[in-house]
Motif scaffolding. Structure first.
Motif, mmCIF file in Angstrom:
data_model
loop_
_atom_site.group_PDB
_atom_site.id
_atom_site.type_symbol
_atom_site.label_atom_id
_atom_site.label_comp_id
_atom_site.label_asym_id
_atom_site.label_seq_id
_atom_site.Cartn_x
_atom_site.Cartn_y
_atom_site.Cartn_z
ATOM 1 N N LEU A 98 -42.212 -28.376 -25.572
ATOM 2 C CA LEU A 98 -43.439 -27.413 -25.856
ATOM 3 C C LEU A 98 -43.262 -27.210 -27.212
ATOM 4 N N GLN A 99 -44.266 -27.225 -28.078
ATOM 5 C CA GLN A 99 -44.274 -26.845 -29.546
ATOM 6 C C GLN A 99 -44.609 -25.123 -29.507
ATOM 7 N N THR A 100 -43.876 -24.670 -30.399
ATOM 8 C CA THR A 100 -43.816 -23.346 -30.391
ATOM 9 C C THR A 100 -45.479 -22.694 -30.757
ATOM 10 N N ASN A 101 -46.606 -23.451 -31.222
ATOM 11 C CA ASN A 101 -47.519 -23.236 -31.665
ATOM 12 C C ASN A 101 -48.374 -23.251 -30.330
ATOM 13 N N LYS A 102 -47.823 -23.787 -29.176
ATOM 14 C CA LYS A 102 -48.781 -23.769 -28.160
ATOM 15 C C LYS A 102 -48.405 -23.147 -26.801
ATOM 16 N N VAL A 103 -47.181 -22.266 -26.948
ATOM 17 C CA VAL A 103 -46.903 -21.309 -26.150
ATOM 18 C C VAL A 103 -48.271 -20.491 -25.690
ATOM 19 N N LYS A 104 -48.820 -19.993 -26.789
ATOM 20 C CA LYS A 104 -50.143 -19.073 -26.412
ATOM 21 C C LYS A 104 -51.030 -19.624 -25.408
ATOM 22 N N TYR A 105 -51.096 -21.050 -25.164
ATOM 23 C CA TYR A 105 -52.177 -21.502 -24.402
ATOM 24 C C TYR A 105 -51.673 -21.308 -23.047
ATOM 25 N N ILE A 106 -50.316 -21.437 -22.644
ATOM 26 C CA ILE A 106 -49.871 -21.302 -21.214
ATOM 27 C C ILE A 106 -49.141 -19.966 -20.759
ATOM 28 N N ILE A 107 -49.104 -19.024 -21.765
ATOM 29 C CA ILE A 107 -48.273 -17.836 -21.447
ATOM 30 C C ILE A 107 -48.661 -17.130 -20.250
ATOM 31 N N ASN A 108 -49.944 -17.183 -19.851
ATOM 32 C CA ASN A 108 -50.711 -16.526 -18.718
ATOM 33 C C ASN A 108 -50.906 -17.326 -17.319
ATOM 34 N N ARG A 119 -42.374 -12.817 -27.599
ATOM 35 C CA ARG A 119 -43.391 -12.346 -28.367
ATOM 36 C C ARG A 119 -44.602 -12.071 -27.707
ATOM 37 N N LEU A 120 -44.904 -13.371 -26.943
ATOM 38 C CA LEU A 120 -46.297 -13.510 -26.362
ATOM 39 C C LEU A 120 -46.181 -12.825 -24.972
ATOM 40 N N ALA A 121 -45.235 -13.029 -24.241
ATOM 41 C CA ALA A 121 -44.696 -12.343 -22.914
ATOM 42 C C ALA A 121 -44.896 -10.955 -23.015
ATOM 43 N N VAL A 122 -44.361 -10.304 -24.048
ATOM 44 C CA VAL A 122 -44.471 -8.797 -24.302
ATOM 45 C C VAL A 122 -45.653 -8.248 -24.730
ATOM 46 N N LYS A 123 -46.463 -9.153 -25.526
ATOM 47 C CA LYS A 123 -47.719 -8.958 -25.928
ATOM 48 C C LYS A 123 -48.807 -8.737 -24.623
ATOM 49 N N ASN A 124 -48.530 -9.608 -23.603
ATOM 50 C CA ASN A 124 -49.312 -10.056 -22.539
ATOM 51 C C ASN A 124 -48.767 -8.791 -21.259
ATOM 52 N N GLY A 125 -47.710 -8.205 -21.754
ATOM 53 C CA GLY A 125 -47.403 -7.375 -20.593
ATOM 54 C C GLY A 125 -46.743 -7.942 -19.294
ATOM 55 N N ARG A 126 -45.889 -9.159 -19.481
ATOM 56 C CA ARG A 126 -45.276 -9.850 -18.418
ATOM 57 C C ARG A 126 -43.782 -10.218 -18.867
ATOM 58 N N ASP A 163 -26.994 -16.766 -24.912
ATOM 59 C CA ASP A 163 -26.800 -15.434 -25.350
ATOM 60 C C ASP A 163 -27.824 -14.987 -26.017
ATOM 61 N N GLY A 164 -28.464 -15.908 -26.909
ATOM 62 C CA GLY A 164 -29.618 -15.528 -27.514
ATOM 63 C C GLY A 164 -30.750 -15.139 -26.867
ATOM 64 N N LEU A 165 -31.086 -16.056 -25.986
ATOM 65 C CA LEU A 165 -32.381 -15.724 -25.036
ATOM 66 C C LEU A 165 -31.989 -14.602 -24.226
ATOM 67 N N SER A 166 -30.737 -14.175 -23.815
ATOM 68 C CA SER A 166 -30.604 -13.019 -23.161
ATOM 69 C C SER A 166 -30.870 -11.752 -23.817
ATOM 70 N N GLU A 167 -31.095 -11.751 -24.866
ATOM 71 C CA GLU A 167 -31.327 -10.484 -25.974
ATOM 72 C C GLU A 167 -32.861 -10.205 -26.088
ATOM 73 N N LEU A 168 -33.666 -11.484 -25.693
ATOM 74 C CA LEU A 168 -35.075 -11.423 -25.834
ATOM 75 C C LEU A 168 -35.776 -10.509 -24.713
ATOM 76 N N GLU A 169 -36.817 -9.583 -25.010
ATOM 77 C CA GLU A 169 -37.396 -8.791 -24.156
ATOM 78 C C GLU A 169 -38.463 -9.778 -23.540
ATOM 79 N N GLY A 170 -38.505 -9.569 -22.240
ATOM 80 C CA GLY A 170 -39.656 -10.560 -21.487
ATOM 81 C C GLY A 170 -39.231 -11.833 -21.367
ATOM 82 N N VAL A 171 -37.932 -12.282 -21.576
ATOM 83 C CA VAL A 171 -37.484 -13.634 -21.203
ATOM 84 C C VAL A 171 -36.526 -13.292 -20.217
ATOM 85 N N ARG A 172 -36.423 -14.253 -19.028
ATOM 86 C CA ARG A 172 -35.532 -14.225 -18.036
ATOM 87 C C ARG A 172 -34.918 -15.502 -18.049
ATOM 88 N N VAL A 173 -33.712 -15.808 -18.131
ATOM 89 C CA VAL A 173 -32.959 -17.187 -18.033
ATOM 90 C C VAL A 173 -32.463 -17.320 -16.772
#
Ligand SMILES: *Cc1c(COP(=O)(O)O)cnc(C)c1O
Length: 230
Positions: free
Chosen positions: A86-96, A115-122, A151-161
């Motif tokens: 997944l390219q970073t610039n394509k996450v927006k197409y599938i986030i929801n 960033r996009l999860a938080v923006k979309n409230g999920r 460790d890095g991902l665990s600190e991100l809001e809206g991301v669950r590993v």
């Protein structure tokens, strides 16, 4: 396409379920659940919907463009997860539209998902893709970099590993499946919330179940050989 023409999917699914059940009986505890994902690349929506009618409740998508062009025709009762590079610039197409992204292998990708999860409230469930064979041609994080990534991902809001995903090298795959089991056991004892080890494809899913897989991703074995010319 008439449904008569899709009867091979019924047969294939029957075989897959039987082999999965056999592997669980042989190698795992009887209440272990192994989920079957239908991998849809190059497969026509009619065939995918037929698999859903037969009880498949999880689809795996590899390519953003192809997914977007087919998604409208899918029976919406199945859950969709993203499994391709997944390219970073394509996450927006599938986030929801997907419930999980299995192919996270960099903090940069994780940050964009966050960033996009938080923006979309999920919140988005993710797996870290591990390049267990150290193959140059494959994406995925090297085992040595995995903890730092988690460790890095665990600190991100809206991301669950939720765990790990891998595509082992085709030869000696059981050595690499074994290494993934060790890696997953150690990671899941160290971090909370890990419940998914996604490994096993058409040629190695029974072996993958032996080594602790909780989710097998099957394309060819269910839908037949892929035709990339379509
Ligand atoms: C294509 C693909 C699969 C399924 O492969 P088959 O050998 O057809 O079962 C599984 N996982 C990923 C990431 C894939 O790209």
């Amino acid at each position: 396409m008439k449904n008569d023409d899709l009867a091979y999917i019924d047969e294939n699914l029957h075989i897959i379920k039987e082999r999965c059940a056999e592997a669980v009986t042989k190698y795992r505890s009887s209440n272990d659940n192994v989920r079957i994902m239908a991998v849809t690349k190059t497969v026509a929506p009619e065939a995918i919907n037929h698999a859903i009618e037969l009880g498949i409740d999880l689809l795996g998508e590899n390519r953003v463009q192809e997914y977007l062009s087919k998604a409208d025709f899918y029976d919406k009762s199945a859950e969709v997860q993203f499994i391709g590079h997944l390219q970073t610039n394509k996450v927006k197409y599938i986030i929801n539209s997907v419930s999980m992204i299995q192919s996270v292998d960099s903090i940069k990708l994780g940050q964009e998902i966050s960033r996009l999860a938080v923006k979309n409230g999920r919140a988005m469930d993710v797996l870290c893709e591990v390049n267990i064979g150290g193959e140059e041609s494959k994406s995925g994080i090297a085992p040595s970099g995995l903890k730092e990534l988690i460790d890095g991902l665990s600190e991100l809001e809206g991301v669950r590993v939720r765990g790990l995903m891998t595509i082992p090298p085709p030869s000696d795959s059981d050595i690499f499946l074994g290494r993934m089991k060790e890696l997953y056991d150690s990671i899941s004892s160290e971090y909370k919330g890990m419940d998914t080890l996604s490994m096993g494809m058409t040629h190695d899913y029974a072996e993958a179940i032996r080594y602790g897989s909780t989710l097998v991703r099957i394309g060819t074995g269910l839908f037949g050989a892929r035709d990339y010319s379509k």
